[in-house]
Motif scaffolding. Structure first.
Motif, mmCIF file in Angstrom:
data_model
loop_
_atom_site.group_PDB
_atom_site.id
_atom_site.type_symbol
_atom_site.label_atom_id
_atom_site.label_comp_id
_atom_site.label_asym_id
_atom_site.label_seq_id
_atom_site.Cartn_x
_atom_site.Cartn_y
_atom_site.Cartn_z
ATOM 1 N N UNK A 112 -7.053 3.941 7.255
ATOM 2 C CA UNK A 112 -5.785 2.751 7.664
ATOM 3 C C UNK A 112 -6.526 1.488 8.013
ATOM 4 N N UNK A 113 -7.693 1.378 8.655
ATOM 5 C CA UNK A 113 -8.267 -0.056 8.873
ATOM 6 C C UNK A 113 -8.541 -0.702 7.560
ATOM 7 N N UNK A 171 0.961 -1.174 0.040
ATOM 8 C CA UNK A 171 -0.001 0.033 -0.023
ATOM 9 C C UNK A 171 0.968 1.235 0.010
ATOM 10 N N UNK A 172 0.761 2.226 -0.940
ATOM 11 C CA UNK A 172 1.650 3.449 -0.977
ATOM 12 C C UNK A 172 0.699 4.480 -0.778
ATOM 13 N N UNK A 173 1.410 5.279 0.276
ATOM 14 C CA UNK A 173 0.519 6.802 0.609
ATOM 15 C C UNK A 173 1.276 7.834 0.490
ATOM 16 N N UNK A 174 1.098 8.608 -0.500
ATOM 17 C CA UNK A 174 2.059 9.751 -0.856
ATOM 18 C C UNK A 174 1.053 11.176 -0.447
ATOM 19 N N UNK A 175 1.385 11.594 0.579
ATOM 20 C CA UNK A 175 0.459 13.065 0.945
ATOM 21 C C UNK A 175 -1.017 12.674 0.833
ATOM 22 N N UNK A 176 -1.566 11.572 1.606
ATOM 23 C CA UNK A 176 -3.028 11.164 1.204
ATOM 24 C C UNK A 176 -3.689 11.163 2.620
ATOM 25 N N UNK A 177 -3.078 10.657 3.637
ATOM 26 C CA UNK A 177 -3.952 10.570 4.999
ATOM 27 C C UNK A 177 -4.228 12.019 5.560
ATOM 28 N N UNK A 178 -3.638 13.184 5.195
ATOM 29 C CA UNK A 178 -3.757 14.317 5.523
ATOM 30 C C UNK A 178 -5.173 14.929 5.137
ATOM 31 N N UNK A 179 -5.614 14.362 3.691
ATOM 32 C CA UNK A 179 -6.737 14.812 3.282
ATOM 33 C C UNK A 179 -7.714 13.781 3.126
ATOM 34 N N UNK A 180 -7.855 12.820 3.457
ATOM 35 C CA UNK A 180 -8.799 11.881 3.505
ATOM 36 C C UNK A 180 -10.078 12.183 4.683
#
Length: 204
Positions: A107-108, A91-100
């Protein structure tokens, strides 16, 4: 992206890759396609559709890259695309978790689809550990969220990631040039989803 840790991080992508919110796909040239069999980009914002398609063609990813127009935590949609529990290697997350909208649910969901032994790879900004900078983030965040299209300065990314499940290996680094005095301190690394034997050992 080329002068950040992202190129080195993306060398760890392998097998079936789930990319969170690729947006326009500016980092597509960094994939090592010799190690990858399939990439699924979850991108609900269709204003990026044209650039996504253009970069998929430009970097000759058409045979392996699929775009899903859904949110990261839409479990039914992911499963209908073959991304059920324990099905993804990376799983690749580039500048994502700040905007979901709901980073905990995202993440779950990502932990759920990762295979045991699979990697969660990230490059994100997060809540500062400096009290003054944290206060500035709180004050600036309502305006920043509006002008940035939903990005939050106050998400405690690492707490969200670590709480998603059991991790066997955790490799995390911070940008020492700006950390923790930037309102957007960067953190990056990868975590490996624990296998059953790792869970048994941790309980001993």
């Amino acid at each position: 992206m080329d002068d950040t840790p992202v190129p080195d991080l993306m060398l760890h992508c392998w097998g079936t890759v789930l990319q969170l919110h690729p947006r326009a796909g500016f980092e597509f040239h960094l994939f090592d396609t010799s190690r990858i069999t399939r990439i699924v980009g979850v991108e609900p914002m269709w204003r990026f559709a044209h650039d996504l398609g253009r970069h998929i063609d430009q970097y000759q990813l058409g045979d392996i890259y699929q775009v899903l127009p859904t949110s990261c935590d839409d479990l039914d949609y992911l499963e209908s695309a073959g991304l059920g529990p324990d099905s993804v290697d990376t799983v690749l997350s580039i500048h994502c978790l700040c905007s979901v909208p709901d980073p905990e649910a995202t993440m779950r969901a990502m932990y759920r689809v990762l295979k045991p032994g699979g990697k969660f790879i990230f490059w994100e900004h997060h809540r500062s550990s400096d009290l003054v900078t944290e206060l500035v983030q709180d004050l600036w965040n309502p305006i920043w969220t509006r002008v940035s299209g939903g990005c939050s300065l106050t998400t405690d990314v690492m707490a969200v990631v670590l709480a998603a499940g059991d991790w066997a290996n955790v490799v995390i680094e911070n940008d020492k040039k700006t950390f923790p005095f930037s309102v957007r301190p960067m953190t990056w690394g990868f975590l490996v989803k624990a296998r059953e034997r790792d869970r048994r050992q941790s309980r001993r």
